[in-house]
Write a protein that holds these residues in place. Structure first.
Motif, short mmCIF file in Angstrom:
data_model
loop_
_atom_site.label_atom_id
_atom_site.label_comp_id
_atom_site.label_asym_id
_atom_site.label_seq_id
_atom_site.Cartn_x
_atom_site.Cartn_y
_atom_site.Cartn_z
N GLY A 1 0.80 -1.21 0.00
CA GLY A 1 0.00 0.00 0.00
C GLY A 1 0.84 1.27 0.00
N ASP A 2 1.79 1.35 0.93
CA ASP A 2 2.50 2.63 1.08
C ASP A 2 3.90 2.63 0.45
N GLY A 3 4.41 1.47 0.06
CA GLY A 3 5.73 1.44 -0.59
C GLY A 3 6.86 1.91 0.30
N ASP A 4 6.64 1.90 1.60
CA ASP A 4 7.65 2.43 2.51
C ASP A 4 8.79 1.42 2.70
N PHE A 5 10.03 1.90 2.61
CA PHE A 5 11.19 1.01 2.80
C PHE A 5 11.26 0.44 4.22
N LYS A 6 10.69 1.21 5.15
CA LYS A 6 10.88 0.83 6.56
C LYS A 6 10.36 -0.59 6.84
N HIS A 7 9.35 -1.01 6.07
CA HIS A 7 8.82 -2.36 6.32
C HIS A 7 9.88 -3.42 6.01
N SER A 8 10.64 -3.18 4.95
CA SER A 8 11.70 -4.13 4.60
C SER A 8 12.76 -4.15 5.69
N PHE A 9 13.17 -2.95 6.13
CA PHE A 9 14.21 -2.89 7.16
C PHE A 9 13.72 -3.53 8.46
N ARG A 10 12.46 -3.24 8.76
CA ARG A 10 11.90 -3.77 10.00
C ARG A 10 11.83 -5.29 9.96
N ALA A 11 11.39 -5.81 8.81
CA ALA A 11 11.29 -7.28 8.70
C ALA A 11 12.66 -7.91 8.81
N ARG A 12 13.66 -7.27 8.19
CA ARG A 12 15.01 -7.84 8.25
C ARG A 12 15.51 -7.88 9.68
N ALA A 13 15.34 -6.75 10.37
CA ALA A 13 15.81 -6.71 11.76
C ALA A 13 15.04 -7.70 12.62
N PHE A 14 13.76 -7.82 12.33
CA PHE A 14 12.89 -8.64 13.17
C PHE A 14 13.15 -10.14 12.97
#
Lengths: 422, 486
Positions: free
Chosen positions: A181-194
């Protein structure tokens, strides 16, 4: 994906699943007799564990793709995310195993011993076990491992496995869809860290669930390789299932420009790698126990090498490893969806054989206290449980595929994935 | 200077840039000059400061072996029940270090991890030297080293039958196969670079030798085609070797019925440990090398970051195996198994080794969760030193502390190494380092052709106008005499 496009298959899944569960209910509630009910407990564990390992495999691949910051796999990641999403369905199917006494008593002898001991000692299980072990020396082992193997802790662990695995699967899928939906990079970074640190807990959840539910069927047997063995089979078969699902979806016209032969080749190579990895782990476990030849360890393999089980053991050697290995050697075969799906179907059959081989040989010796190796007709229950759980799991999986985009359409690595060459 | 990020416009999807594998837009010429320069120019003084002591240590090691041959294996500290001690510990330690080379060259090649190109040559070389160090110990432990060829199943004067049922014999085959394939793989990768060195040499003995080993390489299309095919096949053949060698080494212990040795997780646990120790040694060597020879643009902090992550992963797998061993020792309810681990961890006078091992291998690498630590070379070196030590402790714990407390308490004995044990082991470090320094001196320490292959301009679809670096822009500006837009 529009659900209507797959409604035929989805209808079949639901129908088969409902019928299977109906027959399963007859077995489960003793309508076919107490003996059949006990036998069916093994059928249920087998069917449950088959799909549980595949579901866990889906979570493993999702986590691995995030943690390794993988580029090529973005186009196909949703298949693994959706597969992992099934963990909540698996939690429902686990309920009879964890809470339904006739099942528990039939499957795990140690639970019966604990209950008897508690009854004899006025509720103090450990004291009861210690007293009983004076006359039944086998129970010494249960006294020794009481800190781990006791009913409250065992139940608590089962809950924790599902909370952790289900939580991980849900969060990763939710963030991935949010990014659509939002195309935000933070989701990728968050998933990686998580994914990083919890991968350790994933390893522990897979290991100890396998110890709790399958290894402890024979409470005298043990093997440090056990967790790795179960993990290898789960990751292997989930890759096969995802390739089949991918091909099915593509046959309906989806993902044609997103997923190329390169993706098939890459997934095929991972399938090949895990074919070898499973064989390496299975061989090492067998070989070390065979070579050392210590009584407390050999029982597991002696049982599975006796009478007809010997044939199944050989099918695993030649089918699970040798044939799959040869089939997957060819790069051309891995690249062609029409040929790789047949190999993947074979992989699933072999995973079926593997889990069957792990669980079902325990049934007759355990229920008959060592007098019988095989119950005629019990396999009908195996089939019913497999179709029941499998139908519902397949139905839920297809529905989940239809609830969101078939690929993470705004993932920052999507272009890299579409252009992947290997 | 790093590459500029792709400009995002509404019409183009947003992408995450990958960090470049070669920094500062270095071109083909710079790479060749920089790497060949190490071989062609005089070595820095530090090279001699390291080389002379390592030759001295090698001489000491050789003297120790000579003393052992002339006197007997009794000069080492092992006495019953500790019949295997530092020798086998050192053997497994060095074999483990030799694992990163094949992993980087074969498995990372098959998985298309392009960052491997900066470190594969040196780690393959390191593998060979480590396996050489490893082979010395069992060869001399035999006692009469001149009869070690009896291990090979060939006709011999005494009509000795090799014991094919023994994992020790499998070791002979596994290690020798591994060494042979590793040499072939290393040499094959060297061929194009040897030709580069040959072409740059003045006529003379060096040119002749480089030319001889370059096997007539001209860099033609067909040669590259054959080369790539051979490289791929060798990578596929050596991948099983990464697993098999240390699995067979683990069989030396796990096939026995000694509590603490016989456990089914040993093969993958040993392999993970070997990769773990191997990567630590690669970093231990390559961080100084990149600094001394100015290779920071080729071995970037991204490479070090990746290797630190592999160390963290494999260290955690090793930790899983330690914990699984402890858990099964408890869960099995087997009193022998339980006692073996109680002695190993609590009651034995050698139990501190267990904690040293656990700290070095499991706790210390956990600092790599922090990006700062992975980017800080000092921190990386410190952790790698812990890992190097920890992997030796691991083998010592498995082998020596288990044998010290065997089945019969009456024969329990705490092992004490002799001066020969210690100096021989220290000497192998000299031997290892001497070989590595000679390798740096005479052969290209980084695979020139392979690093060039991962540059953006090596991509057939590379558009030089779209991705110009400062170097190209400056050139264009110089030509046109007016500023050029990036």
């Amino acid at each position: 994906m529009e659900l209507s496009k797959v409604s035929k298959l989805n209808g079949i899944f639901l129908g088969v699943g409902a019928l299977g569960l109906l027959i399963s209910a007859c077995y489960m509630f003793g309508l076919l007799g107490e003996q059949r009910q006990k036998e069916f407990a093994y059928s249920w564990l087998f069917a449950f564990f088959f799909f549980f390992t595949i579901t866990n495999g889906g979570l493993f691949w999702t986590m691995l793709q995030h943690i390794s910051n993988s580029g090529w796999s973005v186009a196909v990641r949703r298949f693994f995310e959706n597969l992992a999403g099934n963990i909540r369905v698996m939690a429902v199917f686990a309920l009879p195993l964890i809470f339904f006494s006739p099942f528990k008593n039939a499957l795990w002898e140690w639970i019966v011993a604990h209950q008897d001991a508690a009854a004899a000692a006025g509720g103090d299980t450990l004291k009861g076990l210690e007293e009983a072990s004076h006359t039944n020396h086998h129970l010494h082992i249960l006294v020794a491992k009481f800190g781990y193997l006791n009913i409250p802790f065992w139940t608590l662990r089962a809950v924790l496995y599902f909370v952790f695995l289900g939580g991980m699967a849900t969060l990763l899928r939710r963030w991935s869809i949010k990014q659509d939906g939002d195309g935000d990079f933070k989701h990728s970074f968050r998933a990686r860290a998580f994914c990083a640190f919890p991968l350790l807990f994933y390893a522990l959840a897979v290991t100890f669930s396998a110890v709790d539910w399958v290894m402890s069927m024979d409470y005298t047997w043990f093997s440090t390789m056990w967790g790795v063995y179960i993990f290898a089979g789960g990751a292997w078969s989930s890759m096969a299932l995802s390739i089949i699902a991918l091909s099915y979806v593509r046959s309906h016209g989806y993902l044609k420009k997103i997923v190329s032969m390169e993706h098939y080749h890459l997934m095929g190579k991972l399938l090949f790698a895990f074919t070898v990895f499973w064989a390496y782990i299975a061989f090492s476990q067998f070989f070390l126990i065979w070579y050392a030849n210590i009584t407390e360890e050999t029982r597991f393999f002696i049982l599975r090498n006796t009478n007809n089980w010997w044939y199944l053991s050989n099918i695993l050697v030649w089918g699970h490893f040798v044939l799959t290995f040869v089939l997957l050697l060819s790069a051309g075969r891995k690249k062609k969806p029409d040929s790789i799906v047949w190999v993947c179907a074979w992989v699933l059959i072999m995973h079926f054989a593997d889990i069957y081989w792990l669980i079902i040989p325990e049934r007759a010796p355990s229920l008959s206290h060592g007098t019988v190796l095989w119950y005629d007709g019990a396999w009908w229950g195996d089939l019913a449980a497999f179709l029941g759980i499998g139908g519902i799991v397949g139905w839920a999986y297809l529905r989940r595929l239809a609830t969101a985009s078939l690929y993470p359409c705004r993932d920052p690595r999507l272009l890299e994935s579409v252009k992947a060459v290997n | 200077m790093a590459q500029t990020a792709t400009v995002s416009t509404p019409s183009t999807p947003r992408i995450l840039e990958r960090e470049p594998l070669v920094l500062n837009n270095r071109n083909y010429g710079w790479i060749t000059n920089r790497i060949c320069g190490i071989v062609e120019n005089r070595q820095p003084a530090l090279w001699w400061w390291l080389f002379v002591p390592s030759v001295c240590l090698t001489v000491i090691m050789a003297s120790c072996f000579a003393y052992l041959i002339s006197t007997g294996v009794g000069v080492w500290g092992q006495k019953q029940p500790v019949a295997w001690a530092w020798d086998i510990t050192n053997f497994v330690f060095w074999i483990g270090i030799g694992h990163a080379g094949t992993l980087i060259s074969a498995i990372l090649f098959l998985t298309r991890q392009k960052w491997r190109t900066a470190v594969n040559r040196a780690s393959e070389a390191m593998t060979l030297f480590a396996v050489m160090c490893a082979g010395l110990f069992p060869a001399f432990h035999v006692g009469r080293v001149w009869m070690v060829w009896f291990l090979a199943p060939v006709p011999n004067a005494n009509a000795i039958w090799q014991n094919f049922k023994s994992p020790l014999l499998w070791d002979v085959f596994a290690v020798s196969t591994y060494f042979t394939v590793s040499v072939l793989f290393w040499f094959l990768g060297l061929v194009p670079d040897l030709a580069t060195l040959r072409d740059r040499c003045k006529p003379g003995i060096r040119k002749m030798l480089y030319g001889f080993f370059a096997l007539g390489w001209r860099g033609g299309n067909r040669q590259w085609n054959h080369y790539e095919m051979a490289y791929l096949l060798l990578a596929a053949l050596s991948t099983p070797l990464v697993l098999s060698v240390h699995s067979v080494v683990s069989f030396d212990f796990a096939t026995s019925i000694v509590p603490g040795w016989h456990t089914t997780i040993f093969p993958p646990y040993f392999v993970a440990g070997a990769i773990f120790g191997g990567f630590a040694m690669v970093l231990t060597l390559m961080i100084p090398v990149r600094k001394i020879y100015g290779l920071e643009d080729l071995i970037t902090s991204k490479h070090i970051d990746n290797m630190a992550k592999i160390i963290l992963l494999t260290g955690t797998i090793v930790g899983y195996a330690y914990c699984m061993e402890l858990f099964m020792a408890y869960y099995s309810g087997n009193p022998y198994e339980g006692q073996a681990f109680l002695l190993r961890c609590l009651y034995s006078p050698s139990s501190w080794n267990y904690y040293a091992m656990f700290f070095c291998n499991v706790i210390a690498p956990q600092v790599f969760w922090s990006k700062w630590c992975r980017k800080n070379l000092g921190a990386v070196m410190v952790v790698c030193m812990f890992v190097n030590a920890g992997m030796w402790y691991e083998r010592y714990v498995i082998i020596v502390t288990t044998l010290e407390r065997h089945f019969q308490p009456g024969s329990w004995r705490t092992f004490q190494p002799t001066w020969v044990d210690i100096t021989t082991f220290v000497g192998t470090f000299g031997f290892f380092l001497m070989n590595f320094l000679l390798f740096i001196r005479f052969l290209p320490v980084i695979a020139i052709a392979e690093v060039k292959g991962v540059l953006p301009e090596s991509d057939p679809h590379f558009d030089s106008h779209a991705e110009r670096g400062p170097h190209e822009i400056a050139l264009e500006e110089a030509k046109s005499g007016s500023p050029v837009a990036a």
